[in-house]
Write a protein that holds these residues in place. Structure first.
Motif, PDB file in Angstrom:
ATOM      1  N   ASN A  99       0.786  -1.229   0.000  1.00 14.10           N
ATOM      2  CA  ASN A  99       0.000   0.000   0.000  1.00 14.10           C
ATOM      3  C   ASN A  99       0.816   1.276   0.000  1.00 14.10           C
ATOM      4  O   ASN A  99       0.254   2.370   0.019  1.00 14.10           O
ATOM      5  N   HIS A 134      -1.933   5.699  -1.190  1.00 18.39           N
ATOM      6  CA  HIS A 134      -2.278   6.284  -2.488  1.00 18.39           C
ATOM      7  C   HIS A 134      -1.097   6.298  -3.456  1.00 18.39           C
ATOM      8  O   HIS A 134      -1.301   6.440  -4.660  1.00 18.39           O
ATOM      9  N   ASP A 135       0.131   6.167  -2.940  1.00 13.07           N
ATOM     10  CA  ASP A 135       1.292   6.193  -3.818  1.00 13.07           C
ATOM     11  C   ASP A 135       1.763   4.765  -4.087  1.00 13.07           C
ATOM     12  O   ASP A 135       1.325   3.807  -3.456  1.00 13.07           O
ATOM     13  N   GLY A 187      -8.897   0.233  -4.909  1.00 12.89           N
ATOM     14  CA  GLY A 187      -8.720   1.578  -5.431  1.00 12.89           C
ATOM     15  C   GLY A 187      -9.905   2.018  -6.269  1.00 12.89           C
ATOM     16  O   GLY A 187     -10.737   1.196  -6.684  1.00 12.89           O
TER      17      GLY A 187
END
Length: 385
Positions: free
Chosen positions: A129, A134-135, A366
């Motif tokens: 993760n 988010h990256d 996602g």
């Protein structure tokens, strides 16, 4: 395209149904009742032992490591059954990590981990993760080889960085950590629990399960425990995503079954609500979602397993499966809660826990828009026709 399952794949699914038959999803409290604490302190060790006894932890391993030598399709069939009962075990993570070690790891690493993982003696997980969720996970940690260039041989590797929301971080014996090197390559480091230079901070997932924020500060990993082969992380990431879609499919199957059963028994105005057109239309739409989730899952699993050629890389099929799984599982549980009425909001009723797990899976996969953008980039790079 023929998606008929082989006898071996069907046998694995049948064995999984037998193992999961005694698992009660309502045996664990809803996260709404635990006041910020994890719903349980450990994975389901009794279930883990039964999975090992049924040889379901070694599906992807070859015979040399005591496995069945099956593929991602067989694993997804088993994960589908796991999703139906919200099985509290790192089945996906251990199976995928072991498969990556088998495909890309060196002889010493394979010898040290694979047979033990297949027998259920150790559990594996993956830090997938990134630093924030988010990256890109491989950009969250840096890896450098001490005393030499990053050639995959020589001295120990030194890791620095943070990986968030690592599933089963407190229960797993080893974590596979993707990291990037000075020359923009990705490696996979096998980090033992309690490794010097690592710390864990507790996090609680939407489903109420305990996750871990893994911090690495000059953590020194022996070269034999680092996978440097090109494509290893990309392949593992695709297998994890496909397996997560299988869990979402199983969860959706069970929620639609619960909803249909309730609607056929709940009466209003002297008739079951299932006979009302508005209810029938909603459940029919969710059935269509499930079938779309299913066909895109098997396409992605087949491409991941076989490396079959096509106009698009396998990542295209995985992106399509993720789009349908993340959107579909959300719509299914929302419709289920709506049609259950007051029962849908009751935290003591199993549907509430299914909704919490569905949200966690949706977040893990996602947003569909991001996958649609990635698919558009693939189509631009590989024009059809």
């Amino acid at each position: 395209m023929d998606f008929t399952f082989t006898e071996e794949q069907q046998a694995a699914a049948e064995a999984a149904r037998g193992v999961f038959a005694g698992v009660a999803p309502d045996g664990v409290p809803s996260p709404a009742l635990t006041q910020g604490r994890p719903v349980a302190d450990d994975l389901d060790r009794a279930l883990w032992a039964r999975l090992a006894a049924a040889d379901l932890l070694s599906l992807l391993l070859d015979e040399e490591s005591g496995g069945a030598g099956l593929d991602a399709v067989a694993l997804c069939l088993v994960l589908r059954e796991a999703g139906k009962v919200l099985a509290r075990v790192p089945l996906l993570e251990t199976s995928a990590a072991a498969a990556a070690v088998q495909a890309y790891g060196g002889p010493e690493l394979r010898s040290a981990l694979l047979a033990r993982a297949g027998r259920g003696e150790i559990a594996l997980t993956v830090a997938a993760n990134g630093r924030t969720g988010h990256d890109a996970a491989e950009l969250a940690v840096t890896a450098r080889q001490d005393g030499g260039r990053d050639t995959g041989g020589g001295g120990d590797w030194v890791l620095d960085g943070v990986q968030t929301a690592v599933p089963w971080a407190y229960e797993a014996d080893f974590v596979l950590v993707p990291a990037h090197t000075g020359d923009d390559r990705s490696v996979l480091a096998v980090v033992a629990r309690g490794q010097e230079g690592t710390t864990l901070a507790e996090q609680i997932s939407t489903s109420g399960e305990r996750l871990g924020e893994l911090r690495l500060e000059s953590a020194r990993i022996p070269a034999r425990d680092v996978i440097t082969a090109d494509g290893a992380w990309e392949w593992l990431r695709a297998l994890l995503a496909t397996g997560t879609c299988a869990l979402a499919l199983g969860l959706g199957d069970r929620v639609l079954e619960m909803t249909s059963d309730y609607a056929s028994k709940r009466e209003q105005f002297g008739h079951p609500i299932a006979s009302f057109q508005a209810v029938a239309v909603q459940t029919a739409d969710r059935f269509i979602d499930l079938r779309a989730m299913e066909v895109t899952l098997w396409q992605a699993a087949w491409r991941t397993a076989s490396g079959a050629p096509g106009a698009l890389p396998a990542s295209g099929d995985v992106a399509v499966a993720k789009i349908w799984a993340s959107e579909g599982v959300r719509r299914i549980v929302q419709t289920g809660q709506h049609l259950h009425g007051g029962f849908g909001a009751d935290v003591d009723y199993p549907l509430h826990r299914y909704h919490a797990w569905a949200k966690h899976l949706e977040l893990s996969l996602g947003p569909a828009a991001a996958h649609e953008e990635a698919l558009g980039d693939l189509l631009a790079a590989h024009p059809l026709g």
